[in-house]
Scaffold this active site. Sequence first.
Site, PDB file in Angstrom:
ATOM      1  N   GLU A  76      -5.328  -5.308  10.664  1.00 55.61           N
ATOM      2  CA  GLU A  76      -4.305  -4.251  10.735  1.00 55.61           C
ATOM      3  C   GLU A  76      -4.583  -3.662  12.140  1.00 55.61           C
ATOM      4  O   GLU A  76      -5.333  -2.781  12.195  1.00 55.61           O
ATOM      5  CB  GLU A  76      -4.217  -3.085   9.656  1.00 55.61           C
ATOM      6  CG  GLU A  76      -3.768  -3.973   8.261  1.00 55.61           C
ATOM      7  CD  GLU A  76      -3.419  -3.013   7.295  1.00 55.61           C
ATOM      8  OE1 GLU A  76      -2.360  -3.025   6.864  1.00 55.61           O
ATOM      9  OE2 GLU A  76      -4.267  -2.052   7.064  1.00 55.61           O
ATOM     10  N   GLU A 121      -6.842   4.348   8.051  1.00 54.93           N
ATOM     11  CA  GLU A 121      -6.730   5.454   7.692  1.00 54.93           C
ATOM     12  C   GLU A 121      -7.834   6.165   7.078  1.00 54.93           C
ATOM     13  O   GLU A 121      -8.363   7.535   7.144  1.00 54.93           O
ATOM     14  CB  GLU A 121      -5.379   5.732   6.954  1.00 54.93           C
ATOM     15  CG  GLU A 121      -4.279   5.499   7.574  1.00 54.93           C
ATOM     16  CD  GLU A 121      -3.005   5.058   7.100  1.00 54.93           C
ATOM     17  OE1 GLU A 121      -2.788   5.332   6.044  1.00 54.93           O
ATOM     18  OE2 GLU A 121      -2.073   4.760   7.867  1.00 54.93           O
ATOM     19  N   ASN A 143       0.863  -1.160  -0.032  1.00 51.81           N
ATOM     20  CA  ASN A 143       0.057  -0.007   0.114  1.00 51.81           C
ATOM     21  C   ASN A 143       0.893   1.070  -0.087  1.00 51.81           C
ATOM     22  O   ASN A 143       1.238   1.598   0.992  1.00 51.81           O
ATOM     23  CB  ASN A 143      -1.004  -0.124   1.278  1.00 51.81           C
ATOM     24  CG  ASN A 143      -1.688   1.316   1.408  1.00 51.81           C
ATOM     25  OD1 ASN A 143      -1.888   1.795   0.456  1.00 51.81           O
ATOM     26  ND2 ASN A 143      -2.477   1.092   2.540  1.00 51.81           N
ATOM     27  N   SER A 169       3.748  -2.679  10.259  1.00 47.37           N
ATOM     28  CA  SER A 169       5.023  -2.839  10.518  1.00 47.37           C
ATOM     29  C   SER A 169       5.681  -4.019  10.115  1.00 47.37           C
ATOM     30  O   SER A 169       6.687  -4.593  10.594  1.00 47.37           O
ATOM     31  CB  SER A 169       5.364  -2.402  11.955  1.00 47.37           C
ATOM     32  OG  SER A 169       5.175  -1.093  12.148  1.00 47.37           O
ATOM     33  N   LYS A 181       0.170   4.396  -0.146  1.00 51.58           N
ATOM     34  CA  LYS A 181      -0.520   5.195   0.412  1.00 51.58           C
ATOM     35  C   LYS A 181      -0.475   6.643  -0.398  1.00 51.58           C
ATOM     36  O   LYS A 181      -0.462   6.639  -1.665  1.00 51.58           O
ATOM     37  CB  LYS A 181       0.004   5.480   1.880  1.00 51.58           C
ATOM     38  CG  LYS A 181      -0.327   4.124   2.565  1.00 51.58           C
ATOM     39  CD  LYS A 181       0.023   4.278   4.184  1.00 51.58           C
ATOM     40  CE  LYS A 181      -0.413   3.005   4.779  1.00 51.58           C
ATOM     41  NZ  LYS A 181      -0.105   2.860   6.354  1.00 51.58           N
ATOM     42  N   HIS A 212      -9.592   0.478   5.115  1.00 56.84           N
ATOM     43  CA  HIS A 212      -8.112   0.845   5.784  1.00 56.84           C
ATOM     44  C   HIS A 212      -8.477   1.760   7.065  1.00 56.84           C
ATOM     45  O   HIS A 212      -9.290   2.808   7.112  1.00 56.84           O
ATOM     46  CB  HIS A 212      -7.175   1.478   4.833  1.00 56.84           C
ATOM     47  CG  HIS A 212      -5.854   1.749   5.346  1.00 56.84           C
ATOM     48  ND1 HIS A 212      -5.329   2.473   6.301  1.00 56.84           N
ATOM     49  CD2 HIS A 212      -4.689   0.488   5.360  1.00 56.84           C
ATOM     50  CE1 HIS A 212      -4.240   2.069   6.805  1.00 56.84           C
ATOM     51  NE2 HIS A 212      -3.721   1.082   5.983  1.00 56.84           N
ATOM     52  N   GLY A 264       2.743   1.831  10.799  1.00 54.48           N
ATOM     53  CA  GLY A 264       3.687   2.924  10.495  1.00 54.48           C
ATOM     54  C   GLY A 264       4.505   3.116  11.762  1.00 54.48           C
ATOM     55  O   GLY A 264       5.221   4.425  11.713  1.00 54.48           O
TER      56      GLY A 264
HETATM   57  P1  PGA Z   1       3.009  -0.008   7.702  1.00 54.67           P
HETATM   58  O1  PGA Z   1       1.428   0.200   7.096  1.00 54.67           O
HETATM   59  O2  PGA Z   1       3.432  -1.299   7.079  1.00 54.67           O
HETATM   60  O3  PGA Z   1       3.826   1.242   7.253  1.00 54.67           O
HETATM   61  O4  PGA Z   1       2.866  -0.038   9.049  1.00 54.67           O
HETATM   62  C1  PGA Z   1       0.715  -0.796   6.788  1.00 54.67           C
HETATM   63  C2  PGA Z   1      -0.689  -0.481   6.527  1.00 54.67           C
HETATM   64  O5  PGA Z   1      -1.226   0.485   6.914  1.00 54.67           O
HETATM   65  O6  PGA Z   1      -1.385  -1.139   5.438  1.00 54.67           O
END
Ligand code: PGA
Length: 265
Positions: free
Chosen positions: A182, A97, A9, A228, A11, A95, A188
């Site tokens: 997740e 976010e 992803n 992560s 983003k 997601h 992140g």
């Molecule tokens: P990350 O993000 O690997 O940077 O923790 C995962 C995600 O939000 O899909």
Amino acid sequence: MRRIFVAGNWKMNKTVEESVALAKELKAALGHNPPCDVAVAPTYVAIYPVAQALEGSPVIVAAQNTFWKESGAYTSQVSPQLLKAAGASWVIVGHSETRGRFGVEEKVENEDALKVFGDNDASVNAKAKFAIAAGMGVIVACGELLSERQAGTTDAVVSAQIEGALKGIPASDVKDLVIAYEPVWAIGTGEVCAADEADRVCGVIRDTVKKLYDDATGESVRIQYGGSVKADNAKELLGKPNIDGALVGGASLKVADFMGIINNA
Ligand code: PGA
């Protein structure tokens, strides 16, 4: 046997030019016989050129979001039909976010404004249903906030998100779905969920699907872990019985890092 599915992803991290360069580099590194299914989700504006760059490659192009109408007066929205026409065949819905559930919200300057993302279980359900009907593959994301984990409500939160997301979707479609677990606090942050705990929650998700449908449907759904994921923790995570892949943010932005995860599949 569920085939491992690793999705990157990207983003809001790459320009169109950078996205195309990254796609080309990944295409070359991956070759024609990857050890697992591999997808990348560029920003909307880069979907078309990335899909063009990946032609002839097994890499799947996914979108990071969609809408539940085909066309019309829906300023700023992008339908599954438009995504498909641009070259995407999969889409991520729900997601954290896009739900406006940020793990690092205390660091976000304009917290109230960010809530306008505002996906909820009903919109995630509408998007998933409509994208499936349009013939797209769908990754439904779910996961608890740190406060929910600390309150001991992880399993209830995640099960409710899945039940809400799947409402009215028949077993014949659910069996092809991918669910991404997740934990918001692991996204992140560099703080990965311990593999046994990630596997346990993915098992809770699988049991939820079994309860809502039947054993066969629950066994065929693929469940990714996200939060992560890096090359050095991917082997342990992907080796767990209920973890069938990874949804990768940060580590999907460099081909060497992403390939490190794929090569552990
Ligand atoms: P990350 O993000 O690997 O940077 O923790 C995962 C995600 O939000 O899909």
